[in-house]
Design a protein around this motif. Sequence first.
Motif, PDB file in Angstrom:
ATOM      1  N   ASP A 169       0.819  -1.198   0.000  1.00  0.00           N
ATOM      2  CA  ASP A 169       0.000   0.000   0.000  1.00  0.00           C
ATOM      3  C   ASP A 169       0.857   1.253   0.000  1.00  0.00           C
ATOM      4  O   ASP A 169       0.512   2.269  -0.578  1.00  0.00           O
ATOM      5  CB  ASP A 169      -0.903  -0.030   1.230  1.00  0.00           C
ATOM      6  CG  ASP A 169      -1.928   1.107   1.207  1.00  0.00           C
ATOM      7  OD1 ASP A 169      -2.542   1.304   0.156  1.00  0.00           O
ATOM      8  OD2 ASP A 169      -2.081   1.787   2.245  1.00  0.00           O
ATOM      9  N   LEU A 170       2.026   1.146   0.682  1.00  0.00           N
ATOM     10  CA  LEU A 170       2.886   2.320   0.769  1.00  0.00           C
ATOM     11  C   LEU A 170       3.709   2.516  -0.487  1.00  0.00           C
ATOM     12  O   LEU A 170       3.999   3.628  -0.896  1.00  0.00           O
ATOM     13  CB  LEU A 170       3.815   2.178   1.985  1.00  0.00           C
ATOM     14  CG  LEU A 170       3.101   2.199   3.358  1.00  0.00           C
ATOM     15  CD1 LEU A 170       4.102   1.891   4.453  1.00  0.00           C
ATOM     16  CD2 LEU A 170       2.439   3.548   3.600  1.00  0.00           C
ATOM     17  N   ARG A 171       4.113   1.412  -1.125  1.00  0.00           N
ATOM     18  CA  ARG A 171       5.001   1.551  -2.275  1.00  0.00           C
ATOM     19  C   ARG A 171       4.277   2.001  -3.528  1.00  0.00           C
ATOM     20  O   ARG A 171       4.843   2.594  -4.415  1.00  0.00           O
ATOM     21  CB  ARG A 171       5.703   0.207  -2.557  1.00  0.00           C
ATOM     22  CG  ARG A 171       6.821  -0.085  -1.596  1.00  0.00           C
ATOM     23  CD  ARG A 171       7.569  -1.322  -2.023  1.00  0.00           C
ATOM     24  NE  ARG A 171       6.703  -2.494  -2.073  1.00  0.00           N
ATOM     25  CZ  ARG A 171       7.123  -3.699  -2.431  1.00  0.00           C
ATOM     26  NH1 ARG A 171       8.364  -3.870  -2.796  1.00  0.00           N
ATOM     27  NH2 ARG A 171       6.300  -4.722  -2.443  1.00  0.00           N
ATOM     28  N   GLY A 172       2.971   1.698  -3.629  1.00  0.00           N
ATOM     29  CA  GLY A 172       2.228   2.104  -4.818  1.00  0.00           C
ATOM     30  C   GLY A 172       2.815   1.474  -6.055  1.00  0.00           C
ATOM     31  O   GLY A 172       2.999   0.276  -6.150  1.00  0.00           O
ATOM     32  N   ALA A 173       3.169   2.302  -7.023  1.00  0.00           N
ATOM     33  CA  ALA A 173       3.634   1.796  -8.320  1.00  0.00           C
ATOM     34  C   ALA A 173       5.154   1.772  -8.418  1.00  0.00           C
ATOM     35  O   ALA A 173       5.700   1.708  -9.497  1.00  0.00           O
ATOM     36  CB  ALA A 173       3.064   2.673  -9.431  1.00  0.00           C
ATOM     37  N   ALA A 174       5.882   1.856  -7.284  1.00  0.00           N
ATOM     38  CA  ALA A 174       7.348   1.869  -7.345  1.00  0.00           C
ATOM     39  C   ALA A 174       7.844   0.567  -7.949  1.00  0.00           C
ATOM     40  O   ALA A 174       7.399  -0.517  -7.588  1.00  0.00           O
ATOM     41  CB  ALA A 174       7.913   2.037  -5.938  1.00  0.00           C
ATOM     42  N   GLN A 175       8.781   0.668  -8.866  1.00  0.00           N
ATOM     43  CA  GLN A 175       9.295  -0.505  -9.576  1.00  0.00           C
ATOM     44  C   GLN A 175      10.682  -0.851  -9.057  1.00  0.00           C
ATOM     45  O   GLN A 175      11.668  -0.784  -9.780  1.00  0.00           O
ATOM     46  CB  GLN A 175       9.327  -0.240 -11.083  1.00  0.00           C
ATOM     47  CG  GLN A 175       7.960   0.033 -11.686  1.00  0.00           C
ATOM     48  CD  GLN A 175       7.025  -1.163 -11.535  1.00  0.00           C
ATOM     49  OE1 GLN A 175       7.326  -2.246 -12.002  1.00  0.00           O
ATOM     50  NE2 GLN A 175       5.894  -0.964 -10.874  1.00  0.00           N
ATOM     51  N   GLY A 176      10.803  -1.168  -7.806  1.00  0.00           N
ATOM     52  CA  GLY A 176      12.082  -1.554  -7.228  1.00  0.00           C
ATOM     53  C   GLY A 176      12.237  -3.062  -7.254  1.00  0.00           C
ATOM     54  O   GLY A 176      11.469  -3.772  -7.892  1.00  0.00           O
ATOM     55  N   PRO A 177      13.202  -3.585  -6.516  1.00  0.00           N
ATOM     56  CA  PRO A 177      13.389  -5.033  -6.464  1.00  0.00           C
ATOM     57  C   PRO A 177      12.370  -5.676  -5.552  1.00  0.00           C
ATOM     58  O   PRO A 177      11.707  -5.008  -4.758  1.00  0.00           O
ATOM     59  CB  PRO A 177      14.806  -5.167  -5.891  1.00  0.00           C
ATOM     60  CG  PRO A 177      14.975  -3.948  -5.047  1.00  0.00           C
ATOM     61  CD  PRO A 177      14.212  -2.849  -5.736  1.00  0.00           C
ATOM     62  N   GLY A 178      12.268  -6.999  -5.645  1.00  0.00           N
ATOM     63  CA  GLY A 178      11.378  -7.732  -4.764  1.00  0.00           C
ATOM     64  C   GLY A 178      11.947  -7.822  -3.356  1.00  0.00           C
ATOM     65  O   GLY A 178      12.989  -7.257  -3.045  1.00  0.00           O
ATOM     66  N   GLU A 179      11.232  -8.560  -2.516  1.00  0.00           N
ATOM     67  CA  GLU A 179      11.646  -8.719  -1.124  1.00  0.00           C
ATOM     68  C   GLU A 179      11.872 -10.197  -0.833  1.00  0.00           C
ATOM     69  O   GLU A 179      11.130 -11.058  -1.306  1.00  0.00           O
ATOM     70  CB  GLU A 179      10.563  -8.169  -0.180  1.00  0.00           C
ATOM     71  CG  GLU A 179      10.251  -6.702  -0.369  1.00  0.00           C
ATOM     72  CD  GLU A 179      11.328  -5.795   0.193  1.00  0.00           C
ATOM     73  OE1 GLU A 179      12.224  -6.313   0.885  1.00  0.00           O
ATOM     74  OE2 GLU A 179      11.258  -4.569  -0.050  1.00  0.00           O
ATOM     75  N   TRP A 180      12.899 -10.474  -0.004  1.00  0.00           N
ATOM     76  CA  TRP A 180      13.185 -11.854   0.390  1.00  0.00           C
ATOM     77  C   TRP A 180      12.303 -12.261   1.564  1.00  0.00           C
ATOM     78  O   TRP A 180      12.031 -11.480   2.467  1.00  0.00           O
ATOM     79  CB  TRP A 180      14.646 -11.994   0.806  1.00  0.00           C
ATOM     80  CG  TRP A 180      15.645 -11.924  -0.297  1.00  0.00           C
ATOM     81  CD1 TRP A 180      16.571 -10.947  -0.516  1.00  0.00           C
ATOM     82  CD2 TRP A 180      15.863 -12.898  -1.320  1.00  0.00           C
ATOM     83  NE1 TRP A 180      17.333 -11.235  -1.609  1.00  0.00           N
ATOM     84  CE2 TRP A 180      16.924 -12.433  -2.129  1.00  0.00           C
ATOM     85  CE3 TRP A 180      15.259 -14.105  -1.653  1.00  0.00           C
ATOM     86  CZ2 TRP A 180      17.380 -13.126  -3.232  1.00  0.00           C
ATOM     87  CZ3 TRP A 180      15.721 -14.810  -2.753  1.00  0.00           C
ATOM     88  CH2 TRP A 180      16.773 -14.323  -3.534  1.00  0.00           C
ATOM     89  N   THR A 181      11.894 -13.516   1.568  1.00  0.00           N
ATOM     90  CA  THR A 181      11.290 -14.093   2.767  1.00  0.00           C
ATOM     91  C   THR A 181      12.418 -14.382   3.763  1.00  0.00           C
ATOM     92  O   THR A 181      13.593 -14.406   3.395  1.00  0.00           O
ATOM     93  CB  THR A 181      10.563 -15.405   2.432  1.00  0.00           C
ATOM     94  OG1 THR A 181      11.518 -16.368   1.948  1.00  0.00           O
ATOM     95  CG2 THR A 181       9.485 -15.180   1.393  1.00  0.00           C
TER      96      THR A 181
END
Length: 485
Positions: free
Chosen positions: A38-50
């Motif tokens: 919800d906070l990042r919106g349309a930001a196209q950064g890298p994914g997140e690790w589990t």
Amino acid sequence: MAIHPDPALHCLLVTLCSLKPRLFPLLPFLLWTLLSCDLRGAAQGPGEWTPWGSWSRCSSSCGRGVSVRRRQCVRLPGEELCWGDSHEYRVCQLPDCPPGTTPFRDLQCSLYNGHPVLDTQKTYQWVPFHGAPNVCDLNCLAEGHAFYHSFGRVLDGTPCTPGTQGLCVAGRCLSAGCDGILGSGTLEDRCGLCGGANDSCLFVQRVFRDAGAFAGFWNVTLIPEGARHIRVAQRSHNHLALVTRGGHYVLNGDGVLSPPGTYEAAGTRVVYTRSAGPEETLQATGPTSQELLLQVLLREPNPGVHFEFWLPRERYGPFQAQVQALGWPLRQPQPREVEPQPAETPVVPEAIPARVASLPPDPCGPCPDSRGRAHRLLHYCGSDFVFQARVLGRHRQAQETRYEVRVLLIYKSRTPLRTREYVWAPGHCPCPPLAPHREYLLAARRLVSPDGTQDRLLLPHAGYARLWSPAEDSRVRLAARRCPV
């Protein structure tokens, strides 16, 4: 009519689809994902690790093997892959294998005994072949024949070559760091701490210059118990000697010169070299298990015996008292970065701490708010250097503060950076302040004085200095793509 789902809901659905086999254990992570989407919106950064999973069982039933743990990359459509590795390997050490146990590589080759290979009906007996280029391929020699065959990769945990410490993992030969992680490259510091910053021990460095009124043995220094990375050197026709606490000469005693070589003393190996010219050295990794006495056998005036070692902080006080009892003056410990004195000037013996001690925080006023994406972009795009660094020490002066840092990762650099740098900040109370032994993302500018005598890295007032985290790392990489060309 096209339906446009809420971005946060879409993000959560993608996460659920990728993780539903492990849904219940990851409920806290899913809630965090919903909020971050919800906070990042349309930001196209890298994914997140589990989070990392648990370590697997050892690949071997005896001796050395490898254990692996895994994590998964969770990303939205359009996001980049996560940065980093999805697998991590560490060495597992089990009790030694019984005598006569078949080596792991031999066992893998023997699995193909009696089976047709090479598109023929012929069968062979196979043994390991160690002359092939890739040591992590299962290269097996046909017994009684002059050819070998590669059966693909060896299993993880297979030794690269006999008698070495490297292990094969995913077709690569890797060595373990001191943390046991294969390929980590983590080393012990001079104090013997894995991944340390040399701040738990002191660096003792001196030159013994007494000329002596007569030929014979002269005491140079005590090398205390616990000393590490000992080095002694002298250039003359005199000779170094080493004596144990019990009075036994390890080197060059009792009227007999010892040949160059490796000697055992005080629980460590001492490497003694003597070149064709008038030069001798002693080197030992340590730590010493008891005191040693370093002497010099004078045959001519003494031009100087240089010696150094690293000593645990708690052992420096007793060492200082012993040396003073022998009548040798000692200065108080000085910062490690003190400039060395010229060789022709007599050097007063000194003990030098590896790092400047951490200072208690001074009462300084609050700093301006420097948060937000606009602030990050402004300083990233306008800086000469952006890098991740660990603060090793801090030195405050009247008008500026100097930080000694270890550069860990470089994002942007106008000119090459060294592994260790000084970063200068204006004022006795810089903003933002940096705490020793913490890691930061820093944006610095290069400041060269008009006469060219000073070339500094400057952290501007209210500049960009954030505690390093995976999230901050992602944000700064995203900022790199937003700067104008």
